[in-house]
Motif scaffolding. Structure first.
Motif, PDB file in Angstrom:
ATOM      1  N   SER A 135       0.838  -1.188   0.000  1.00  0.00           N
ATOM      2  CA  SER A 135       0.000   0.000   0.000  1.00  0.00           C
ATOM      3  C   SER A 135       0.877   1.243   0.000  1.00  0.00           C
ATOM      4  O   SER A 135       2.053   1.200   0.380  1.00  0.00           O
ATOM      5  N   GLN A 136       0.297   2.372  -0.391  1.00  0.00           N
ATOM      6  CA  GLN A 136       1.040   3.623  -0.404  1.00  0.00           C
ATOM      7  C   GLN A 136       1.472   4.009   1.002  1.00  0.00           C
ATOM      8  O   GLN A 136       2.556   4.563   1.213  1.00  0.00           O
ATOM      9  N   PHE A 137       0.623   3.715   1.991  1.00  0.00           N
ATOM     10  CA  PHE A 137       0.970   4.020   3.381  1.00  0.00           C
ATOM     11  C   PHE A 137       2.196   3.233   3.813  1.00  0.00           C
ATOM     12  O   PHE A 137       3.111   3.780   4.452  1.00  0.00           O
ATOM     13  N   ALA A 138       2.228   1.940   3.461  1.00  0.00           N
ATOM     14  CA  ALA A 138       3.377   1.108   3.837  1.00  0.00           C
ATOM     15  C   ALA A 138       4.653   1.601   3.159  1.00  0.00           C
ATOM     16  O   ALA A 138       5.731   1.615   3.770  1.00  0.00           O
ATOM     17  N   LEU A 139       4.540   2.031   1.898  1.00  0.00           N
ATOM     18  CA  LEU A 139       5.716   2.541   1.187  1.00  0.00           C
ATOM     19  C   LEU A 139       6.231   3.819   1.841  1.00  0.00           C
ATOM     20  O   LEU A 139       7.441   3.994   2.024  1.00  0.00           O
ATOM     21  N   THR A 140       5.313   4.710   2.190  1.00  0.00           N
ATOM     22  CA  THR A 140       5.722   5.977   2.820  1.00  0.00           C
ATOM     23  C   THR A 140       6.377   5.720   4.168  1.00  0.00           C
ATOM     24  O   THR A 140       7.416   6.308   4.497  1.00  0.00           O
ATOM     25  N   ARG A 141       5.769   4.827   4.954  1.00  0.00           N
ATOM     26  CA  ARG A 141       6.330   4.516   6.267  1.00  0.00           C
ATOM     27  C   ARG A 141       7.694   3.857   6.126  1.00  0.00           C
ATOM     28  O   ARG A 141       8.634   4.162   6.870  1.00  0.00           O
ATOM     29  N   GLY A 142       7.833   2.960   5.144  1.00  0.00           N
ATOM     30  CA  GLY A 142       9.107   2.290   4.929  1.00  0.00           C
ATOM     31  C   GLY A 142      10.199   3.256   4.496  1.00  0.00           C
ATOM     32  O   GLY A 142      11.339   3.166   4.966  1.00  0.00           O
ATOM     33  N   ASN A 143       9.858   4.201   3.611  1.00  0.00           N
ATOM     34  CA  ASN A 143      10.855   5.178   3.167  1.00  0.00           C
ATOM     35  C   ASN A 143      11.309   6.076   4.311  1.00  0.00           C
ATOM     36  O   ASN A 143      12.495   6.421   4.414  1.00  0.00           O
ATOM     37  N   ALA A 144      10.358   6.479   5.175  1.00  0.00           N
ATOM     38  CA  ALA A 144      10.712   7.329   6.319  1.00  0.00           C
ATOM     39  C   ALA A 144      11.626   6.581   7.289  1.00  0.00           C
ATOM     40  O   ALA A 144      12.598   7.140   7.812  1.00  0.00           O
ATOM     41  N   PHE A 145      11.323   5.302   7.505  1.00  0.00           N
ATOM     42  CA  PHE A 145      12.162   4.513   8.412  1.00  0.00           C
ATOM     43  C   PHE A 145      13.557   4.322   7.832  1.00  0.00           C
ATOM     44  O   PHE A 145      14.560   4.447   8.548  1.00  0.00           O
ATOM     45  N   GLU A 146      13.646   4.042   6.539  1.00  0.00           N
ATOM     46  CA  GLU A 146      14.956   3.858   5.906  1.00  0.00           C
ATOM     47  C   GLU A 146      15.793   5.132   5.988  1.00  0.00           C
ATOM     48  O   GLU A 146      16.998   5.079   6.246  1.00  0.00           O
ATOM     49  N   ALA A 147      15.142   6.288   5.772  1.00  0.00           N
ATOM     50  CA  ALA A 147      15.865   7.557   5.864  1.00  0.00           C
ATOM     51  C   ALA A 147      16.417   7.765   7.269  1.00  0.00           C
ATOM     52  O   ALA A 147      17.538   8.265   7.448  1.00  0.00           O
ATOM     53  N   ARG A 148      15.658   7.361   8.278  1.00  0.00           N
ATOM     54  CA  ARG A 148      16.136   7.508   9.657  1.00  0.00           C
ATOM     55  C   ARG A 148      17.330   6.595   9.918  1.00  0.00           C
ATOM     56  O   ARG A 148      18.298   6.995  10.570  1.00  0.00           O
ATOM     57  N   VAL A 149      17.262   5.371   9.416  1.00  0.00           N
ATOM     58  CA  VAL A 149      18.357   4.418   9.633  1.00  0.00           C
ATOM     59  C   VAL A 149      19.655   4.911   8.991  1.00  0.00           C
ATOM     60  O   VAL A 149      20.748   4.725   9.534  1.00  0.00           O
ATOM     61  N   LYS A 150      19.538   5.579   7.839  1.00  0.00           N
ATOM     62  CA  LYS A 150      20.719   5.999   7.088  1.00  0.00           C
ATOM     63  C   LYS A 150      21.149   7.437   7.385  1.00  0.00           C
ATOM     64  O   LYS A 150      22.076   7.950   6.736  1.00  0.00           O
ATOM     65  N   ALA A 151      20.498   8.090   8.336  1.00  0.00           N
ATOM     66  CA  ALA A 151      20.833   9.478   8.641  1.00  0.00           C
ATOM     67  C   ALA A 151      22.256   9.595   9.189  1.00  0.00           C
ATOM     68  O   ALA A 151      22.847   8.607   9.657  1.00  0.00           O
ATOM     69  N   ASP A 152      22.802  10.794   9.104  1.00  0.00           N
ATOM     70  CA  ASP A 152      24.149  11.079   9.628  1.00  0.00           C
ATOM     71  C   ASP A 152      25.205  10.180   8.998  1.00  0.00           C
ATOM     72  O   ASP A 152      26.069   9.625   9.693  1.00  0.00           O
TER      73      ASP A 152
END
Length: 373
Positions: free
Chosen positions: A71-88
């Protein structure tokens, strides 16, 4: 006079004809390859994926739309989580790699994060290979490749793959990182989802092994990947090391068993096309001209599963009941054959499958007779 067409050029031209005029190819990804490897006997999926046909659009045109996909919601949530994991600069991601996979190495106080941007998948693949060679030539430091592009030969055609990340350890070895949005609850996750992630990661490992084999000396591709998921129901990352040796071996064996796409294409009548723009009867005839190997597992992996299930049920094929059932029934390939054998109307009594069916039918009759008393 134009130069003679090479075999590879002829195949690409033929696959373009199968897609339809001016229809761009849908690239294979690791998820599709993992599903394809799980059902290597399905010529229909092999030729459709090899030709880059959009199976979701094809299924809708056939009247059996698929609910397959996130779903679009799952994709958005997954992208936000991935961005957090790869921050800094991937500091948290590298910390998890060090903690779960390589505690003997120096902690990753800093790491090299090269720019992998390039034009087209071929350019990105070449850039990724260059950066991996560079990292292998200078051991002693951590390197994080964010969304690298890898290539894997599949049935004679290249598939371009994009893992979430690849980490080069100080000893020069390579690790695949999979970042998923499903949670790790008390340190464990849904086994089915972990298994799907492991099969997907196995495809990336095979592609890395192909690349490593071209280097001298060849870097070691680790067979324990890092699976990163949200901890419980938070957005904080947690990780688990997953041994994918079994999935890698199975995927490699299944991919080598795939019929070459050009061999399947050569069996199709001239003019065959899978464009969703075709009239329904013409499109159905084109799809049915390629044999399918349906199993219930296809429902979670293939956009054409509902169409193939309907055809399988119409034909009374026992494969619609699942591969284990099919394996137990031996030469009995239809439900009608099975019922006839159980009633003693057909089948060799010496066949273990026929004997078991007749014994089961007798026990059922006894149970029903006893219940009616």
């Amino acid at each position: 006079m134009p130069p003679p067409r090479t075999r590879g050029t002829a195949l690409r031209h033929r696959l373009a004809e199968l897609r339809g005029p001016d229809v761009p190819a849908k690239a294979l990804d690791a998820r599709a390859l993992a599903a394809l490897a799980a059902n290597p006997g399905c010529a229909r999926r092999a030729i459709l994926d090899g030709a880059g046909v959009n199976k979701a659009a094809l299924a809708s045109a056939l009247g059996s739309p698929s609910a397959f996909g996130q779903s679009q919601f799952a994709l958005t949530r997954g992208n936000a989580f991935e961005a957090r994991v790869k921050a800094d600069g991937g500091a948290e991601l590298l910390r998890l790699v060090h903690e779960k996979l390589d505690r003997t190495a120096e902690p990753p106080a800093e790491a090299r994060v090269p720019d992998l941007s390039a034009t087209g998948p071929e350019g990105r693949t070449a850039r990724t290979a260059l950066e991996l060679r560079e990292a292998a030539a200078h051991p002693g430091a951590w390197t994080l490749l964010d969304h690298p592009m890898l290539a894997l030969d599949v049935a004679g055609s290249p598939a371009f793959l994009e893992p979430d990340a690849v980490v080069v350890h100080p000893d020069g070895s390579w690790t695949v990182v999979e970042i998923k949005s499903f949670p790790l609850l008390d340190g464990s996750a849904d086994p089915a989802k972990v298994g799907a992630a492991a099969r997907q990661a196995a495809v990336y490992v095979l592609a890395l092994e192909e690349l490593a084999a071209r280097l001298d000396p060849s870097p070691r591709v680790r067979h324990r990947i890092l699976l990163v998921c949200p901890r419980d129901f938070s957005n904080l990352p947690a990780a688990s090391a997953v041994d994918i040796r079994k999935q890698r071996a199975v995927t490699a064996r299944q991919l080598t068993r795939l019929a070459r796409i050009e061999d399947i294409a050569e069996t199709l009548p001239e003019g065959t096309c899978f464009s969703p723009e075709l009239p329904s009867d013409e499109l159905t005839a084109a799809v049915e001209s390629v044999p399918a190997t349906y199993a219930p597992e296809c429902l979670s992996a293939c956009e054409l599963a509902f169409h193939c299930r309907g055809r399988s049920r119409e034909a009374g094929a026992v494969t619609s009941l699942g591969r284990p059932v099919r394996a137990e029934l031996g030469g009995l390939t239809t439900v009608e054959d099975v019922l006839a054998a159980s009633r003693g109307e057909a089948g060799d009594p010496g066949d273990p499958a026929v004997a078991a069916l007749r014994r089961a039918a007798a026990l059922r009759a006894e149970a029903l007779e006893a219940a009616c008393r």
